[in-house]
Motif scaffolding. Structure first.
Motif, PDB file in Angstrom:
ATOM      1  N   ILE A 333     -81.843 -19.840  35.156  1.00  0.00           N
ATOM      2  CA  ILE A 333     -82.022 -19.187  36.459  1.00  0.00           C
ATOM      3  C   ILE A 333     -81.960 -17.671  36.291  1.00  0.00           C
ATOM      4  CG2 ILE A 333     -80.960 -18.841  38.721  1.00  0.00           C
ATOM      5  CD1 ILE A 333     -80.055 -21.815  38.540  1.00  0.00           C
ATOM      6  N   GLY A 334     -80.990 -17.202  35.508  1.00  0.00           N
ATOM      7  CA  GLY A 334     -80.913 -15.772  35.239  1.00  0.00           C
ATOM      8  C   GLY A 334     -82.145 -15.264  34.530  1.00  0.00           C
ATOM      9  N   ALA A 335     -82.643 -16.047  33.549  1.00  0.00           N
ATOM     10  CA  ALA A 335     -83.836 -15.635  32.801  1.00  0.00           C
ATOM     11  C   ALA A 335     -85.057 -15.556  33.701  1.00  0.00           C
ATOM     12  CB  ALA A 335     -84.088 -16.609  31.653  1.00  0.00           C
ATOM     13  N   ALA A 336     -85.129 -16.417  34.719  1.00  0.00           N
ATOM     14  CA  ALA A 336     -86.248 -16.368  35.652  1.00  0.00           C
ATOM     15  C   ALA A 336     -86.202 -15.119  36.526  1.00  0.00           C
ATOM     16  CB  ALA A 336     -86.255 -17.624  36.528  1.00  0.00           C
ATOM     17  N   LEU A 337     -85.010 -14.622  36.809  1.00  0.00           N
ATOM     18  CA  LEU A 337     -84.869 -13.424  37.647  1.00  0.00           C
ATOM     19  C   LEU A 337     -84.958 -12.134  36.840  1.00  0.00           C
ATOM     20  CD1 LEU A 337     -81.887 -14.635  39.882  1.00  0.00           C
ATOM     21  CD2 LEU A 337     -84.319 -14.588  40.492  1.00  0.00           C
ATOM     22  N   GLY A 338     -84.637 -12.204  35.546  1.00  0.00           N
ATOM     23  CA  GLY A 338     -84.562 -11.007  34.724  1.00  0.00           C
ATOM     24  C   GLY A 338     -85.838 -10.194  34.636  1.00  0.00           C
ATOM     25  N   PRO A 339     -87.003 -10.806  34.368  1.00  0.00           N
ATOM     26  CA  PRO A 339     -88.227  -9.996  34.236  1.00  0.00           C
ATOM     27  C   PRO A 339     -88.581  -9.222  35.495  1.00  0.00           C
ATOM     28  CG  PRO A 339     -88.550 -12.169  33.285  1.00  0.00           C
ATOM     29  CD  PRO A 339     -87.233 -12.208  33.998  1.00  0.00           C
ATOM     30  N   THR A 340     -88.346  -9.806  36.662  1.00  0.00           N
ATOM     31  CA  THR A 340     -88.645  -9.102  37.905  1.00  0.00           C
ATOM     32  C   THR A 340     -87.733  -7.902  38.083  1.00  0.00           C
ATOM     33  OG1 THR A 340     -89.395 -11.174  38.926  1.00  0.00           O
ATOM     34  CG2 THR A 340     -88.859  -9.348  40.402  1.00  0.00           C
ATOM     35  N   GLY A 341     -86.443  -8.083  37.800  1.00  0.00           N
ATOM     36  CA  GLY A 341     -85.514  -6.964  37.895  1.00  0.00           C
ATOM     37  C   GLY A 341     -85.854  -5.854  36.921  1.00  0.00           C
ATOM     38  N   ALA A 342     -86.192  -6.234  35.675  1.00  0.00           N
ATOM     39  CA  ALA A 342     -86.534  -5.223  34.674  1.00  0.00           C
ATOM     40  C   ALA A 342     -87.841  -4.529  35.017  1.00  0.00           C
ATOM     41  CB  ALA A 342     -86.633  -5.881  33.295  1.00  0.00           C
ATOM     42  N   ALA A 343     -88.814  -5.283  35.557  1.00  0.00           N
ATOM     43  CA  ALA A 343     -90.093  -4.676  35.943  1.00  0.00           C
ATOM     44  C   ALA A 343     -89.894  -3.654  37.055  1.00  0.00           C
ATOM     45  CB  ALA A 343     -91.066  -5.763  36.386  1.00  0.00           C
ATOM     46  N   THR A 344     -88.997  -3.961  37.986  1.00  0.00           N
ATOM     47  CA  THR A 344     -88.694  -3.003  39.047  1.00  0.00           C
ATOM     48  C   THR A 344     -88.074  -1.742  38.467  1.00  0.00           C
ATOM     49  OG1 THR A 344     -88.336  -4.837  40.604  1.00  0.00           O
ATOM     50  CG2 THR A 344     -87.433  -2.678  41.202  1.00  0.00           C
ATOM     51  N   ALA A 345     -87.154  -1.923  37.501  1.00  0.00           N
ATOM     52  CA  ALA A 345     -86.514  -0.761  36.874  1.00  0.00           C
ATOM     53  C   ALA A 345     -87.530   0.075  36.101  1.00  0.00           C
ATOM     54  CB  ALA A 345     -85.394  -1.231  35.943  1.00  0.00           C
ATOM     55  N   MET A 346     -88.481  -0.572  35.428  1.00  0.00           N
ATOM     56  CA  MET A 346     -89.494   0.172  34.686  1.00  0.00           C
ATOM     57  C   MET A 346     -90.451   0.904  35.628  1.00  0.00           C
ATOM     58  SD  MET A 346     -90.341  -2.450  31.529  1.00  0.00           S
ATOM     59  CE  MET A 346     -91.340  -1.273  30.599  1.00  0.00           C
ATOM     60  N   THR A 347     -90.694   0.330  36.793  1.00  0.00           N
ATOM     61  CA  THR A 347     -91.525   1.009  37.785  1.00  0.00           C
ATOM     62  C   THR A 347     -90.833   2.261  38.317  1.00  0.00           C
ATOM     63  OG1 THR A 347     -92.530  -1.103  38.431  1.00  0.00           O
ATOM     64  CG2 THR A 347     -92.745   0.735  39.978  1.00  0.00           C
ATOM     65  N   LEU A 348     -89.518   2.171  38.479  1.00  0.00           N
ATOM     66  CA  LEU A 348     -88.758   3.295  39.041  1.00  0.00           C
ATOM     67  C   LEU A 348     -88.423   4.356  37.993  1.00  0.00           C
ATOM     68  CD1 LEU A 348     -86.256   1.341  41.340  1.00  0.00           C
ATOM     69  CD2 LEU A 348     -88.260   2.658  42.063  1.00  0.00           C
ATOM     70  N   PHE A 349     -88.072   3.917  36.762  1.00  0.00           N
ATOM     71  CA  PHE A 349     -87.535   4.848  35.760  1.00  0.00           C
ATOM     72  C   PHE A 349     -88.423   5.028  34.541  1.00  0.00           C
ATOM     73  CE2 PHE A 349     -83.830   2.836  37.892  1.00  0.00           C
ATOM     74  CZ  PHE A 349     -83.344   3.960  38.548  1.00  0.00           C
ATOM     75  N   GLY A 350     -89.581   4.378  34.529  1.00  0.00           N
ATOM     76  CA  GLY A 350     -90.481   4.539  33.396  1.00  0.00           C
ATOM     77  C   GLY A 350     -90.132   3.607  32.250  1.00  0.00           C
ATOM     78  N   VAL A 351     -90.565   3.979  31.047  1.00  0.00           N
ATOM     79  CA  VAL A 351     -90.444   3.103  29.898  1.00  0.00           C
ATOM     80  C   VAL A 351     -88.995   2.756  29.574  1.00  0.00           C
ATOM     81  CG1 VAL A 351     -90.388   5.013  28.238  1.00  0.00           C
ATOM     82  CG2 VAL A 351     -91.238   2.764  27.523  1.00  0.00           C
ATOM     83  N   SER A 352     -88.053   3.635  29.872  1.00  0.00           N
ATOM     84  CA  SER A 352     -86.642   3.365  29.572  1.00  0.00           C
ATOM     85  C   SER A 352     -86.012   2.394  30.561  1.00  0.00           C
ATOM     86  CB  SER A 352     -85.837   4.668  29.562  1.00  0.00           C
ATOM     87  OG  SER A 352     -85.861   5.285  30.842  1.00  0.00           O
ATOM     88  N   GLY A 353     -86.758   2.018  31.616  1.00  0.00           N
ATOM     89  CA  GLY A 353     -86.186   1.173  32.651  1.00  0.00           C
ATOM     90  C   GLY A 353     -85.739  -0.184  32.160  1.00  0.00           C
ATOM     91  N   LEU A 354     -86.431  -0.751  31.146  1.00  0.00           N
ATOM     92  CA  LEU A 354     -86.049  -2.075  30.646  1.00  0.00           C
ATOM     93  C   LEU A 354     -84.618  -2.078  30.144  1.00  0.00           C
ATOM     94  CD1 LEU A 354     -86.516  -4.970  29.658  1.00  0.00           C
ATOM     95  CD2 LEU A 354     -87.510  -3.999  27.560  1.00  0.00           C
TER      96      LEU A 354
END
Length: 425
Positions: A333-354
């Protein structure tokens, strides 16, 4: 060890070929979507689809296996997985590929349930540890070596064709095996509420580990490509992370057997956070990136089995298999949510967001772990169970734990309880 794994060598060969063929698809698909102009959020959504399929498959594939038999179910799952792998080469569309990734997750869960059931059938109390070790070696070495299939990416369809060939070949050793299909056993149920009450840190730690590794598998290739790495360097980085994950699990586990396991878990989350923050400052291929990648893999891959061991320390032996199965699903369940959270962070903070996202998750769990250390007493050293490296695949893998109690054979006059866990609560 060799004498223990020889009787299951056909199953281990199937696992190796399957992971060599399918283990690099998440990397390849993320890179193709990135090159095709898809946004980070869309790439994260496609990665989420795979882990969602894996979660649903872990819950729903077992009845299919029990209805038609292990060999037929395995052949069906692998055939569908091979077909979906070929379908990526037809045309590139985010919704189409997300649907295929969901199917991939369902099939992979079904395949693991079949293979892990067979391995458990062959495992005796004195060989269970060796069989589990052989399984982990086949699983991770196949996944690590498969990353180098990215180097065949100059012709768009070739990697998918090679992956499909390897996946299809995985059927042969299994359909020809003489190992008897296992009978279902009975396990004490374990609700999510009971699991959290028994081990809050194990519960939260399993889910946040899923968040971190789901984010990594879904978007790490995009991260390093944006740093300027070519396909060969991307494959090397991903392989180093996976192999690093294998290298550090044993020493961290041994430390957790000697000291308060919660302290080792907390330190590991803290070290993971520090490594991720350091990774945000690396701007290209080189020894720092590979070293930090190996450390990240070593620390983060060890967190899940550490959380399982900590949870088992606080449970009755009869409940450990069901609890371990529940922890696998929490991870998924966590793994299913992780990519969306990381993608949001990369959209906000750039390449370092992951790695900022992963560091934030690790830091939050670190704080939670420190609170648990301050508010409850540790398990006495003599009562701690020995650490065991475990895969994060399906609940069936929990039965391969050498310290798990023997399953109760079902009474022929009564219907067997075919569920490994209860998700109520």
């Amino acid at each position: 060890m060799l004498s223990s794994i020889l009787p299951v060598r056909s199953l281990l060969a199937a696992i190796f070929m399957l992971m060599a063929g399918s283990g690099f698809l998440s990397t390849l698909i993320s890179l193709r979507l990135e090159r095709g102009g898809s946004g980070t959020l869309m790439i994260g959504a496609v990665a989420t689809a795979y882990f969602a399929g894996l979660t649903v498959g872990a819950l729903r594939a077992a009845p299919v296996v029990q209805r038609v038999g292990h060999i037929r179910a395995f052949a069906a799952f692998v055939s569908l997985l091979s077909a979906s792998t070929l379908a990526y080469a037809l045309f590139q569309n985010v919704l189409f590929w997300a649907s295929l990734r969901f199917i991939d997750g369902l099939c992979v869960a079904g395949v693991f349930i079949c293979l892990e059931s067979w391995l458990n059938e062959r495992a005796e109390p004195d060989t269970r540890g060796s069989i589990l070790a052989g399984y982990m070696i086949a699983l991770y070495s196949g996944q690590a070596l498969g990353q180098f299939l990215l180097n065949f990416g100059r012709t768009p369809s070739i990697p998918f064709l090679i992956a499909s060939i390897l996946i299809s070949l995985a059927v042969i050793p299994v359909v020809l095996t003489r190992i008897a299909a296992p009978l279902p056993g009975q396990n004490a149920p374990c609700t999510m509420r009971q699991l959290y009450a028994s081990s809050p840190l194990g519960f939260i730690g399993a889910m946040t580990t899923g968040l971190m590794l789901g984010a990594f598998y879904g978007l790490a290739a995009v991260h390093v490509r944006r740093l300027g790495l070519d396909l060969s360097q991307t494959a090397s980085f991903m392989s180093i992370v996976i192999l690093g994950g294998v290298a550090l699990q044993w020493p961290l586990g041994r430390l957790s057997d000697r000291f308060d396991r919660r302290r080792v878990i907390v330190i590991s989350f803290g070290a993971t956070m520090a490594v991720c923050l350091a990774l945000t400052m690396v701007d290209g291929m080189g020894l720092p990136l590979l070293t930090l990648g190996g450390l990240f893999g070593g620390l983060s891959f060890a967190l899940y089995p550490l959380c399982v061991a900590h949870t088992n320390d606080r449970l009755d032996p009869a409940a450990r298999v069901a609890a371990s199965g529940a922890l696998v699903l929490l991870y998924s369940i966590g793994a299913a949510l992780g990519p969306t959270g990381a993608a949001t962070a990369m959209t906000l903070f750039g390449v370092s967001g992951l790695f900022l996202f992963i560091a934030a998750v690790a830091g939050g769990t670190l704080v939670f772990g420190l609170w648990r250390q301050a508010s409850s007493l540790p398990v006495p050293g003599d009562d701690q169970q020995s650490y065991q490296i475990l895969p994060r695949t399906t609940p069936v893998a929990a039965m391969l734990d050498p310290h798990a109690p023997e399953q109760i054979a079902p009474n022929e006059s009564e219907p067997a309880d075919r569920s490994l866990l209860t998700l109520s609560g």
